[in-house]
Design a protein around this motif. Structure first.
Motif, PDB file in Angstrom:
ATOM      1  N   UNK A 178     113.588  22.801  54.725  1.00  0.00           N
ATOM      2  CA  UNK A 178     112.853  23.876  55.392  1.00  0.00           C
ATOM      3  C   UNK A 178     111.708  24.363  54.502  1.00  0.00           C
ATOM      4  N   UNK A 179     111.979  24.402  53.207  1.00  0.00           N
ATOM      5  CA  UNK A 179     110.944  24.828  52.260  1.00  0.00           C
ATOM      6  C   UNK A 179     109.744  23.872  52.323  1.00  0.00           C
ATOM      7  N   UNK A 198     110.462  34.926  55.639  1.00  0.00           N
ATOM      8  CA  UNK A 198     109.560  35.090  56.794  1.00  0.00           C
ATOM      9  C   UNK A 198     109.103  33.730  57.329  1.00  0.00           C
ATOM     10  N   UNK A 199     108.806  32.828  56.415  1.00  0.00           N
ATOM     11  CA  UNK A 199     108.381  31.483  56.821  1.00  0.00           C
ATOM     12  C   UNK A 199     109.518  30.750  57.532  1.00  0.00           C
ATOM     13  N   UNK A 200     110.745  30.925  57.039  1.00  0.00           N
ATOM     14  CA  UNK A 200     111.901  30.289  57.680  1.00  0.00           C
ATOM     15  C   UNK A 200     112.105  30.839  59.093  1.00  0.00           C
ATOM     16  N   UNK A 201     111.889  32.126  59.254  1.00  0.00           N
ATOM     17  CA  UNK A 201     112.035  32.720  60.588  1.00  0.00           C
ATOM     18  C   UNK A 201     111.030  32.103  61.553  1.00  0.00           C
ATOM     19  N   UNK A 202     109.795  31.897  61.094  1.00  0.00           N
ATOM     20  CA  UNK A 202     108.771  31.284  61.946  1.00  0.00           C
ATOM     21  C   UNK A 202     109.154  29.857  62.333  1.00  0.00           C
ATOM     22  N   UNK A 204     112.049  29.014  63.095  1.00  0.00           N
ATOM     23  CA  UNK A 204     113.153  29.104  64.040  1.00  0.00           C
ATOM     24  C   UNK A 204     114.531  29.164  63.419  1.00  0.00           C
ATOM     25  N   UNK A 205     114.606  29.381  62.115  1.00  0.00           N
ATOM     26  CA  UNK A 205     115.907  29.493  61.446  1.00  0.00           C
ATOM     27  C   UNK A 205     116.602  30.772  61.920  1.00  0.00           C
ATOM     28  N   UNK A 206     117.835  30.653  62.369  1.00  0.00           N
ATOM     29  CA  UNK A 206     118.549  31.793  62.945  1.00  0.00           C
ATOM     30  C   UNK A 206     118.818  32.887  61.919  1.00  0.00           C
ATOM     31  N   UNK A 207     119.271  32.491  60.742  1.00  0.00           N
ATOM     32  CA  UNK A 207     119.568  33.448  59.677  1.00  0.00           C
ATOM     33  C   UNK A 207     118.821  33.030  58.403  1.00  0.00           C
ATOM     34  N   UNK A 208     117.591  33.467  58.235  1.00  0.00           N
ATOM     35  CA  UNK A 208     116.851  33.081  57.032  1.00  0.00           C
ATOM     36  C   UNK A 208     117.646  33.335  55.747  1.00  0.00           C
ATOM     37  N   UNK A 209     118.273  34.523  55.622  1.00  0.00           N
ATOM     38  CA  UNK A 209     119.239  34.759  54.538  1.00  0.00           C
ATOM     39  C   UNK A 209     120.563  35.114  55.188  1.00  0.00           C
ATOM     40  N   UNK A 210     121.615  34.384  54.831  1.00  0.00           N
ATOM     41  CA  UNK A 210     122.916  34.586  55.459  1.00  0.00           C
ATOM     42  C   UNK A 210     123.677  35.725  54.787  1.00  0.00           C
ATOM     43  N   UNK A 288     121.590  28.730  58.442  1.00  0.00           N
ATOM     44  CA  UNK A 288     121.105  29.563  57.338  1.00  0.00           C
ATOM     45  C   UNK A 288     120.043  28.825  56.532  1.00  0.00           C
ATOM     46  N   UNK A 289     119.071  29.581  56.016  1.00  0.00           N
ATOM     47  CA  UNK A 289     118.029  29.000  55.177  1.00  0.00           C
ATOM     48  C   UNK A 289     118.305  29.184  53.699  1.00  0.00           C
ATOM     49  N   UNK A 290     118.763  30.383  53.325  1.00  0.00           N
ATOM     50  CA  UNK A 290     119.129  30.706  51.944  1.00  0.00           C
ATOM     51  C   UNK A 290     120.459  31.447  51.981  1.00  0.00           C
ATOM     52  N   UNK A 291     121.297  31.178  51.015  1.00  0.00           N
ATOM     53  CA  UNK A 291     122.569  31.902  50.918  1.00  0.00           C
ATOM     54  C   UNK A 291     123.038  31.913  49.464  1.00  0.00           C
ATOM     55  N   UNK A 292     124.047  32.713  49.217  1.00  0.00           N
ATOM     56  CA  UNK A 292     124.614  32.846  47.871  1.00  0.00           C
ATOM     57  C   UNK A 292     126.047  32.313  47.885  1.00  0.00           C
ATOM     58  N   UNK A 293     126.410  31.547  46.866  1.00  0.00           N
ATOM     59  CA  UNK A 293     127.762  30.982  46.818  1.00  0.00           C
ATOM     60  C   UNK A 293     127.983  30.387  45.437  1.00  0.00           C
TER      61      UNK A 293
END
Length: 524
Positions: A178-179, A198-202, A204-210, A288-293
């Motif tokens: 996506x990046x 914001x770019x991920x939202x454009x 069409x990513x449902x949850x840019x940050x999960x 999700x586009x970005x998440x923490x784990x």
């Protein structure tokens, strides 16, 4: 001097008693640690409870765990007859209330964790110092002092820990496919982080940050401003040991950032109620586009997301830094899980349990838990190199997680290097640990055992190591939703103080000054 002589005499007498009884084969076998002797013995029979934090996974799909092939193989390797149970850590209270307690109980964290319900302090489990010294050479050599200190109570060791040699574990994941589509680089600052979302939202990513409920694995912004509200995130300020959320300016900046993410649709609208199950499903399905784990999960995420979204790419990148140049996540305490032995267990059984855990540090154990069964999940070539059958589906990945995670009770849990070295996903994980995680993270002061005032004021205490106090989390959520002004954060601190926080601060400061179980958790 008298105490030393008496102790020495007691040891000599105990040794003499064993020698005198050497004609009794059972006692002789009990005292021996030689594998050849153990093989002649009847299997050591005991019940064991493995803890988990979720209600899903491989163990929920197996009708009878005691007939599972991994449990049966573990029994064969260790000459044991196990009665295995897996239980969510949050449900331990029911177990303790019923007094139906297995011979071995594993818990998330150490003796003072909420799930243990004060059972160690109330004498439910036995001290292990003497057993460990006599029957656990591998454990005593491998486990760091900080981990032993964390599972001790009143100077005695009460548990065998799954430990960490490196406390930096959590990381920031990003879909680099996506990046690439957005034509952007991985974000290095909070502002760049927002722009990527914001770019991920454009796109069409449902949850840019999960996000996830209670900010659990959703705290990257709190970390960027160094205001994580956790039990091991206290700091010394003007002679007092206080929670980091006392930093009004940076809390307000962090909450303002989250509110921007909420207002712009960069996080789910229902972020405050997303369960761990839905959190995982959203990520694994490619929403999700970005998440923490935890960084160790990289191979699993790549497998599952690639299965859901062919062509996807997942990487671990540096976490966004705040204005003070800080970023990342909290450093873990040196103990992940702890395994306790019921005080009612017979001495011979307790010895065998200790030997069972001591075996888990051996190369044989590492091969079994990592790769499974030769001829089934792996083979060896003429040079002895292992060819491992890597999981390719979610179900196979869950099964591997049960064997190498849930069942492997005692080991260095930082990462599994032998497995990671076998493929590119694993090598990428090692690279993330060595090149990313070592350069970020947030030290803090923690207390082992917990502060007594945490029990006195439960709404002011962290219910889990990575979840903030209810009163704090509730206000944070209301402010992000716009139900309270973010500028009211000083009032939240005053409320915290008036409802018992002053007592917590006093005890924390006293214990820090007296060096009574107050530990600075930092990377070394």
């Amino acid at each position: 001097m008298k105490k030393t002589i008496s102790l020495t005499l007691a040891v000599i007498m105990a040794a003499s008693a064993l020698t005198a009884c050497s004609t009794d084969s059972k006692v002789a076998e009990k005292a021996s640690s030689q594998p050849s002797t153990d093989a002649k013995k009847a299997p050591a029979k005991f019940s064991i409870l493995f803890p988990t934090t979720v209600s899903t996974g491989y163990h929920t799909r197996v009708p009878d765990l005691n007939k599972d092939k991994w449990v049966l193989k573990l029994e064969q390797l260790t000459n044991t007859d196990l009665d295995v149970k897996v239980m969510e850590d949050a449900k331990f209270g029911v177990m303790f209330a019923s007094n139906d307690i297995p011979d071995v109980v594993g818990s998330i964290g150490g003796p003072g964790s909420k799930s243990m319900s004060g059972s160690v302090e109330n004498g439910v489990f036995m001290p292990l110092d003497d057993l460990l010294k006599q029957y656990a050479p591998n454990l005593m050599k491998s486990i760091p002092k900080a981990a032993w200190d964390s599972v001790s109570y009143e100077g005695k060791i009460y548990g065998v820990p799954e430990f960490l040699s490196n406390p930096s574990r959590r990381s920031t994941y990003i879909r680099t496919d996506l990046l690439e589509k957005a034509g952007l680089q991985a974000p290095k600052t909070v502002d760049e982080f927002l722009n990527v979302l914001r770019a991920f939202k454009k796109l069409g990513v449902e949850n840019p940050y999960q996000m996830r409920e209670n900010f659990k694995y959703a705290d990257v912004i709190l970390g960027a401003f160094d205001v994580l509200p956790y039990k091991d995130q206290f700091e010394l300020v003007n002679g007092q040991v206080v929670p980091k959320f006392f930093d009004v300016e940076n809390v307000q900046k962090a909450l303002t950032t989250y509110k921007t993410m909420y207002d712009e649709g960069l996080i789910p609208k229902e972020f405050a109620t997303i369960s761990s199950t839905d959190f995982s499903k959203n990520i694994e399905s490619g929403k999700a586009g970005i998440w923490s784990q935890n960084a160790s999960g990289l191979p699993g995420y790549r497998t599952k997301i690639q299965q859901a979204v062919p062509g996807s790419k997942v990487e671990i990148v540096g976490s966004p830094k705040g204005p003070e140049g800080k970023g990342g996540y909290f450093y873990y305490a040196p103990v992940i899980r702890t395994f306790f032995i019921n005080k009612n267990v017979k001495q011979e059984t307790a010895i065998n349990i200790i030997k069972f855990f001591d075996w888990m540090i051996t190369p044989e154990a590492e091969t079994f838990f990592t790769f499974g069964i030769e001829g089934d999940t792996y083979t060896k070539d003429a040079s002895g190199n292992i060819n491992y059958k890597f999981p390719t589906t979610k179900e196979e990945t869950d099964e591997e997680g049960f064997r190498s995670g849930t069942m492997w009770a005692v080991h260095d849990s930082t990462y599994n290097k032998p497995r990671l070295l076998l493929n590119e996903d694993g090598k990428a994980t090692l690279k993330a640990f060595d090149e990313v995680l070592t350069k970020e993270g947030l030290p803090g002061i923690g207390f082992y055992p917990d502060l007594s005032t945490f029990s006195k004021f439960p709404d002011l205490a962290a219910p889990q190591p990575d979840v903030g106090p209810k009163i704090i989390v509730d206000h944070m959520i209301k402010m992000i939703y716009g139900k309270e002004p973010i500028t009211d954060w000083p009032k939240v601190i005053e409320e915290y103080k008036s409802k018992g926080g002053n007592e917590i601060i006093k005890e924390a400061t006293d214990r820090w000054n007296k060096k009574q179980g107050a530990i600075m958790i930092d990377i070394k």
